[in-house]
Design a protein around this motif. Structure first.
Motif, short mmCIF file in Angstrom:
data_model
loop_
_atom_site.label_atom_id
_atom_site.label_comp_id
_atom_site.label_asym_id
_atom_site.label_seq_id
_atom_site.Cartn_x
_atom_site.Cartn_y
_atom_site.Cartn_z
N SER A 8 -0.37 -7.39 35.62
CA SER A 8 -0.76 -8.79 35.60
C SER A 8 -1.44 -9.12 34.27
O SER A 8 -1.87 -8.22 33.53
CB SER A 8 -1.71 -9.09 36.75
OG SER A 8 -2.94 -8.40 36.58
N SER A 55 5.56 -8.39 33.70
CA SER A 55 4.93 -8.47 35.02
C SER A 55 5.79 -7.74 36.05
O SER A 55 6.95 -7.40 35.81
CB SER A 55 4.75 -9.93 35.43
OG SER A 55 6.02 -10.54 35.63
N ASP A 104 5.01 -15.79 33.51
CA ASP A 104 3.77 -16.11 32.81
C ASP A 104 4.12 -16.85 31.53
O ASP A 104 5.12 -16.55 30.88
CB ASP A 104 3.00 -14.82 32.49
CG ASP A 104 1.56 -15.10 32.10
OD1 ASP A 104 1.34 -15.63 30.99
OD2 ASP A 104 0.66 -14.79 32.90
N LYS A 137 -0.66 -1.48 40.62
CA LYS A 137 -1.33 -2.32 41.61
C LYS A 137 -1.74 -1.47 42.80
O LYS A 137 -1.08 -0.50 43.15
CB LYS A 137 -0.38 -3.42 42.10
CG LYS A 137 0.03 -4.41 41.02
CD LYS A 137 0.67 -5.65 41.62
CE LYS A 137 1.96 -5.30 42.36
NZ LYS A 137 2.64 -6.52 42.87
#
Length: 466
Positions: A150, A175, A180, A209
């Protein structure tokens, strides 16, 4: 091809910078001593030999302090302090040679000027050299790096990476699944192969993540391996909460360690050494008091002079604690009858201000903490520490929650945070746990000394004791 990774983080550029600094230093020293004609050939041989020995010692100490590890944060004060240690080591080495080799005694001035000018130039190296390399080194000679994650994790990681001496050519970030609009954003991980081809990527940092499927992650790692691209995974699977962590390895297995207690062997040895010295001193100094106390207890009431009881030590280990007997012989049998008078909340500890089980002598030695002097022998034996948490009974520990269990993750102590922050006036057990865990989280030898001094003051003033 050599596939060993023991020197994968070795900053060879920093070694060359140190060598350059000392060459400049040597030039200054050479000029100060009037050039080569100032000494005979034998003197110059000794002169150069001592110089090389001092520099070698300096570089070796730097290496042992991880100065040349490019993952170490490059804070100026941190590097300056560590390299100061290296300079002191080099100076000591030179001093040893100076006092043991009579034919090179003239070189003492040289040692001082060598270290002095080098130390001055060290500041130039730290402030200017790293910036020069970062700004002017040809980008084709450093790896082209791509980040996966991110935008927030990308910004945070590149900030930390910028604090190290690792030099990379940042191409941008991609990402996992979101678009983005940032200038650094160049695509999604689903297009990893085409992005690697398009931007000639050398290395990829995957900012994992916490909820990421390990199988999906493996597929991207496999793709990098297949294409010969170095892949680095930033582990973010576990929430650390209040734990400290570090990464090491056992053989070919990476090990991610979480801990809330000191695991540095030097710290443990230092604390144990302090306990041995302090307990021995305590036994010697208080021996006359213990002899008088033993006689007084024997004359005051029937029973043994010492009271021993099984208590719970580090991580649930049982040991016998020794104290001067301050209660009547059937005190344990009377405890059940007095349970309704317990002043401690939740019933996890037992305290009564005017406990009828306490003898006349017992009331005095409790008030003055003399009853705890035999615990110096527990400390000397290794079952306790001078400073730690209060040693609980087996019955108390059987009622602990998982969070409360943490207070026995270290050795119990004769004194501690609870004793110097209210002691008997603290009736909430959760507050005691909070004080104990605060001690565990912030332990240092300086904190131990502060607690000992506060304990001595508290004993002299008889504050919060009964």
């Amino acid at each position: 091809m050599n596939r060993a990774n023991s020197r994968a983080s070795f900053d060879i550029v920093h070694v060359f910078l140190d060598a350059l600094v000392h060459l400049i230093s040597f030039g200054i020293t050479y000029s100060f001593f009037g050039g080569r004609n100032a000494y005979t050939g034998a003197q110059w041989k000794a002169f150069i030999s001592l110089y090389l020995v001092c520099i070698l010692v300096f570089l070796l100490i730097n290496n042992s302090l991880n100065i040349y590890n490019n993952t170490v944060f490059f804070y100026i004060d941190r590097i300056f302090k560590r390299e100061t240690v290296a300079f002191v080591g080099a100076l000591c080495c030179g001093a040893i040679i100076y006092f043991n080799v009579s034919d090179i005694r003239f070189i003492l001035d040289f040692i001082w000027w060598l270290l002095g000018t080098s130390y001055f130039l060290l500041t130039m190296q730290i402030v200017f050299f790293k910036g020069i390399i970062d700004k002017f080194i040809a980008r084709k000679h450093v790896p082209r790096v791509l980040y996966v994650g991110s935008k927030d994790s990308y910004n945070k990681f590149r900030y930390f990476l910028g604090k190290t001496s690792t030099i990379v050519n940042e191409i941008g970030f991609i990402s996992f699944d979101d678009d983005d609009e940032s200038l650094e954003y160049i695509g999604k991980i689903s297009d990893l192969e085409s992005i690697i081809r398009k931007y000639n990527i050398d290395q990829i940092y995957i900012l994992q993540k916490r909820d990421m499927d390990i199988i999906a992650l493996q597929s991207y790692v496999d793709k990098c391996i297949e294409m010969g691209v170095t892949c680095r995974i930033i582990i973010d699977t576990f929430r650390r909460r209040k734990a400290f962590s570090y990464v090491s390895s056992v053989g070919t297995y990476p090990v991610y360690t979480f801990h809330t207690v000191p695991v540095n062997p030097f710290e443990r040895v230092f604390k144990r050494g302090f306990d041995i010295v302090f307990s021995l001193a305590g036994i010697i100094v208080t021996l006359p008091i213990m002899i008088v106390t033993a006689i007084a207890i024997k004359l005051d009431s029937k029973g043994h002079v010492f009271f021993k009881q099984v208590r719970v030590g580090k991580n649930g280990r049982h040991f016998k604690i020794w104290k001067f007997r301050s209660m009547c012989m059937n005190a344990e049998e009377m405890k059940d009858e007095l349970e309704d008078q317990n002043e401690m909340e939740d019933g996890l500890m037992f305290k009564i201000k005017n406990d009828p089980r306490i003898t006349r002598v017992g009331r005095f030695i409790r008030k003055t903490s003399i009853d705890e002097l035999p615990q110096f022998f527990n400390v000397l034996a290794g079952s306790m520490s001078v400073v730690g948490t209060r040693p609980p009974t087996i019955d108390e520990v059987s009622k602990y929650t998982a969070k409360q269990w943490r207070r026995i993750s270290i050795k119990p102590g004769i004194t501690g945070m609870w004793q110097v922050n209210g002691r008997s006036s603290v009736t909430n057990f959760d507050k005691i746990v909070e004080l104990d865990t605060d001690y565990i989280d912030n332990w240092s030898m300086l904190l131990d000394i502060k607690i000992i001094l506060k304990t001595i003051t508290g004993v002299l003033t008889r504050k919060n004791s009964y």
